[in-house]
Design a protein around this motif. Sequence first.
Motif, PDB file in Angstrom:
ATOM      1  N   GLU A 123      -4.101  11.606  17.658  1.00  0.00           N
ATOM      2  CA  GLU A 123      -3.826  12.904  17.058  1.00  0.00           C
ATOM      3  C   GLU A 123      -2.743  12.784  15.983  1.00  0.00           C
ATOM      4  O   GLU A 123      -2.817  13.403  14.929  1.00  0.00           O
ATOM      5  CB  GLU A 123      -3.381  13.866  18.158  1.00  0.00           C
ATOM      6  CG  GLU A 123      -3.386  15.298  17.767  1.00  0.00           C
ATOM      7  CD  GLU A 123      -3.056  16.169  18.968  1.00  0.00           C
ATOM      8  OE1 GLU A 123      -2.020  15.911  19.635  1.00  0.00           O
ATOM      9  OE2 GLU A 123      -3.828  17.085  19.249  1.00  0.00           O
ATOM     10  N   GLU A 124      -1.742  11.964  16.249  1.00  0.00           N
ATOM     11  CA  GLU A 124      -0.671  11.730  15.287  1.00  0.00           C
ATOM     12  C   GLU A 124      -1.187  11.007  14.051  1.00  0.00           C
ATOM     13  O   GLU A 124      -0.751  11.277  12.931  1.00  0.00           O
ATOM     14  CB  GLU A 124       0.415  10.903  15.955  1.00  0.00           C
ATOM     15  CG  GLU A 124       1.595  10.577  15.088  1.00  0.00           C
ATOM     16  CD  GLU A 124       2.578   9.696  15.828  1.00  0.00           C
ATOM     17  OE1 GLU A 124       2.417   8.459  15.755  1.00  0.00           O
ATOM     18  OE2 GLU A 124       3.480  10.235  16.465  1.00  0.00           O
ATOM     19  N   SER A 125      -2.145  10.099  14.220  1.00  0.00           N
ATOM     20  CA  SER A 125      -2.646   9.324  13.087  1.00  0.00           C
ATOM     21  C   SER A 125      -3.466  10.171  12.125  1.00  0.00           C
ATOM     22  O   SER A 125      -3.670   9.771  10.985  1.00  0.00           O
ATOM     23  CB  SER A 125      -3.487   8.143  13.574  1.00  0.00           C
ATOM     24  OG  SER A 125      -4.735   8.580  14.060  1.00  0.00           O
ATOM     25  N   LEU A 126      -3.937  11.312  12.555  1.00  0.00           N
ATOM     26  CA  LEU A 126      -4.719  12.186  11.684  1.00  0.00           C
ATOM     27  C   LEU A 126      -3.852  13.107  10.840  1.00  0.00           C
ATOM     28  O   LEU A 126      -4.355  13.797   9.960  1.00  0.00           O
ATOM     29  CB  LEU A 126      -5.707  13.007  12.514  1.00  0.00           C
ATOM     30  CG  LEU A 126      -6.788  12.181  13.202  1.00  0.00           C
ATOM     31  CD1 LEU A 126      -7.641  13.063  14.086  1.00  0.00           C
ATOM     32  CD2 LEU A 126      -7.636  11.442  12.199  1.00  0.00           C
ATOM     33  N   GLN A 127      -2.534  13.130  11.091  1.00  0.00           N
ATOM     34  CA  GLN A 127      -1.619  13.924  10.280  1.00  0.00           C
ATOM     35  C   GLN A 127      -1.271  13.161   9.005  1.00  0.00           C
ATOM     36  O   GLN A 127      -1.375  11.944   8.949  1.00  0.00           O
ATOM     37  CB  GLN A 127      -0.335  14.217  11.039  1.00  0.00           C
ATOM     38  CG  GLN A 127      -0.517  15.088  12.243  1.00  0.00           C
ATOM     39  CD  GLN A 127       0.801  15.267  12.984  1.00  0.00           C
ATOM     40  OE1 GLN A 127       1.747  14.501  12.812  1.00  0.00           O
ATOM     41  NE2 GLN A 127       0.849  16.283  13.818  1.00  0.00           N
ATOM     42  N   THR A 128      -0.819  13.903   8.004  1.00  0.00           N
ATOM     43  CA  THR A 128      -0.366  13.260   6.773  1.00  0.00           C
ATOM     44  C   THR A 128       1.078  12.790   6.956  1.00  0.00           C
ATOM     45  O   THR A 128       1.769  13.202   7.895  1.00  0.00           O
ATOM     46  CB  THR A 128      -0.439  14.237   5.583  1.00  0.00           C
ATOM     47  OG1 THR A 128       0.435  15.337   5.845  1.00  0.00           O
ATOM     48  CG2 THR A 128      -1.859  14.731   5.367  1.00  0.00           C
ATOM     49  N   ALA A 129       1.537  11.950   6.055  1.00  0.00           N
ATOM     50  CA  ALA A 129       2.901  11.424   6.140  1.00  0.00           C
ATOM     51  C   ALA A 129       3.953  12.540   6.067  1.00  0.00           C
ATOM     52  O   ALA A 129       4.894  12.534   6.865  1.00  0.00           O
ATOM     53  CB  ALA A 129       3.135  10.384   5.053  1.00  0.00           C
ATOM     54  N   PRO A 130       3.841  13.511   5.153  1.00  0.00           N
ATOM     55  CA  PRO A 130       4.856  14.572   5.142  1.00  0.00           C
ATOM     56  C   PRO A 130       4.876  15.417   6.416  1.00  0.00           C
ATOM     57  O   PRO A 130       5.923  15.948   6.787  1.00  0.00           O
ATOM     58  CB  PRO A 130       4.461  15.438   3.948  1.00  0.00           C
ATOM     59  CG  PRO A 130       3.718  14.526   3.052  1.00  0.00           C
ATOM     60  CD  PRO A 130       2.985  13.583   3.974  1.00  0.00           C
ATOM     61  N   GLU A 131       3.752  15.507   7.117  1.00  0.00           N
ATOM     62  CA  GLU A 131       3.722  16.241   8.380  1.00  0.00           C
ATOM     63  C   GLU A 131       4.400  15.455   9.500  1.00  0.00           C
ATOM     64  O   GLU A 131       4.933  16.039  10.437  1.00  0.00           O
ATOM     65  CB  GLU A 131       2.284  16.550   8.791  1.00  0.00           C
ATOM     66  CG  GLU A 131       1.579  17.535   7.893  1.00  0.00           C
ATOM     67  CD  GLU A 131       0.108  17.666   8.216  1.00  0.00           C
ATOM     68  OE1 GLU A 131      -0.498  18.619   7.725  1.00  0.00           O
ATOM     69  OE2 GLU A 131      -0.435  16.812   8.946  1.00  0.00           O
ATOM     70  N   GLN A 132       4.403  14.149   9.405  1.00  0.00           N
ATOM     71  CA  GLN A 132       4.951  13.308  10.467  1.00  0.00           C
ATOM     72  C   GLN A 132       6.455  13.073  10.343  1.00  0.00           C
ATOM     73  O   GLN A 132       7.119  12.786  11.340  1.00  0.00           O
ATOM     74  CB  GLN A 132       4.242  11.957  10.485  1.00  0.00           C
ATOM     75  CG  GLN A 132       2.823  12.040  10.942  1.00  0.00           C
ATOM     76  CD  GLN A 132       2.177  10.684  10.993  1.00  0.00           C
ATOM     77  OE1 GLN A 132       2.825   9.665  10.819  1.00  0.00           O
ATOM     78  NE2 GLN A 132       0.880  10.657  11.249  1.00  0.00           N
ATOM     79  N   ILE A 133       7.000  13.190   9.152  1.00  0.00           N
ATOM     80  CA  ILE A 133       8.402  12.848   8.917  1.00  0.00           C
ATOM     81  C   ILE A 133       9.381  13.682   9.752  1.00  0.00           C
ATOM     82  O   ILE A 133      10.301  13.117  10.354  1.00  0.00           O
ATOM     83  CB  ILE A 133       8.729  12.895   7.406  1.00  0.00           C
ATOM     84  CG1 ILE A 133       8.006  11.743   6.717  1.00  0.00           C
ATOM     85  CG2 ILE A 133      10.227  12.824   7.155  1.00  0.00           C
ATOM     86  CD1 ILE A 133       8.096  11.756   5.224  1.00  0.00           C
ATOM     87  N   PRO A 134       9.243  15.023   9.854  1.00  0.00           N
ATOM     88  CA  PRO A 134      10.214  15.771  10.675  1.00  0.00           C
ATOM     89  C   PRO A 134      10.234  15.336  12.144  1.00  0.00           C
ATOM     90  O   PRO A 134      11.310  15.229  12.742  1.00  0.00           O
ATOM     91  CB  PRO A 134       9.755  17.219  10.545  1.00  0.00           C
ATOM     92  CG  PRO A 134       8.992  17.266   9.277  1.00  0.00           C
ATOM     93  CD  PRO A 134       8.347  15.923   9.144  1.00  0.00           C
ATOM     94  N   ALA A 135       9.085  15.051  12.714  1.00  0.00           N
ATOM     95  CA  ALA A 135       9.035  14.599  14.111  1.00  0.00           C
ATOM     96  C   ALA A 135       9.661  13.215  14.253  1.00  0.00           C
ATOM     97  O   ALA A 135      10.332  12.937  15.261  1.00  0.00           O
ATOM     98  CB  ALA A 135       7.599  14.584  14.600  1.00  0.00           C
ATOM     99  N   MET A 136       9.476  12.354  13.263  1.00  0.00           N
ATOM    100  CA  MET A 136      10.070  11.017  13.317  1.00  0.00           C
ATOM    101  C   MET A 136      11.596  11.094  13.242  1.00  0.00           C
ATOM    102  O   MET A 136      12.297  10.405  13.974  1.00  0.00           O
ATOM    103  CB  MET A 136       9.526  10.148  12.187  1.00  0.00           C
ATOM    104  CG  MET A 136       8.063   9.800  12.345  1.00  0.00           C
ATOM    105  SD  MET A 136       7.397   8.907  10.941  1.00  0.00           S
ATOM    106  CE  MET A 136       8.168   7.320  11.146  1.00  0.00           C
TER     107      MET A 136
END
Length: 90
Positions: A63-76
């Motif tokens: 599910e995480e791999s289907l997100q874009t990079a800008p969507e993943q940055i806040p969670a990281m």
Amino acid sequence: MDRSFDHASKRRFYKDFRILTLGWSDGASFMPNDFSLIHSKKSKINGVSGNIDKRNSGYKRLEESLQTAPEQIPAMVACVCLQGYVLPTY
């Protein structure tokens, strides 16, 4: 998935994942703190059935791999801050 040319085996193209890495650097070295795999083909991933258990870590990673990079940055960034790292502000 990304299509990349493989110069070593002389195959024309192969499909792969991209990796997004959050880390600390002093200019000479790099220390990774968190990473995420990014799947570039957003439509359908082959081999994934509809009856997969949504509680396991494999499904969460998918599910995480289907997100874009800008969507993943806040969670990281939140994950790194929860681990006790202090991110520098300039």
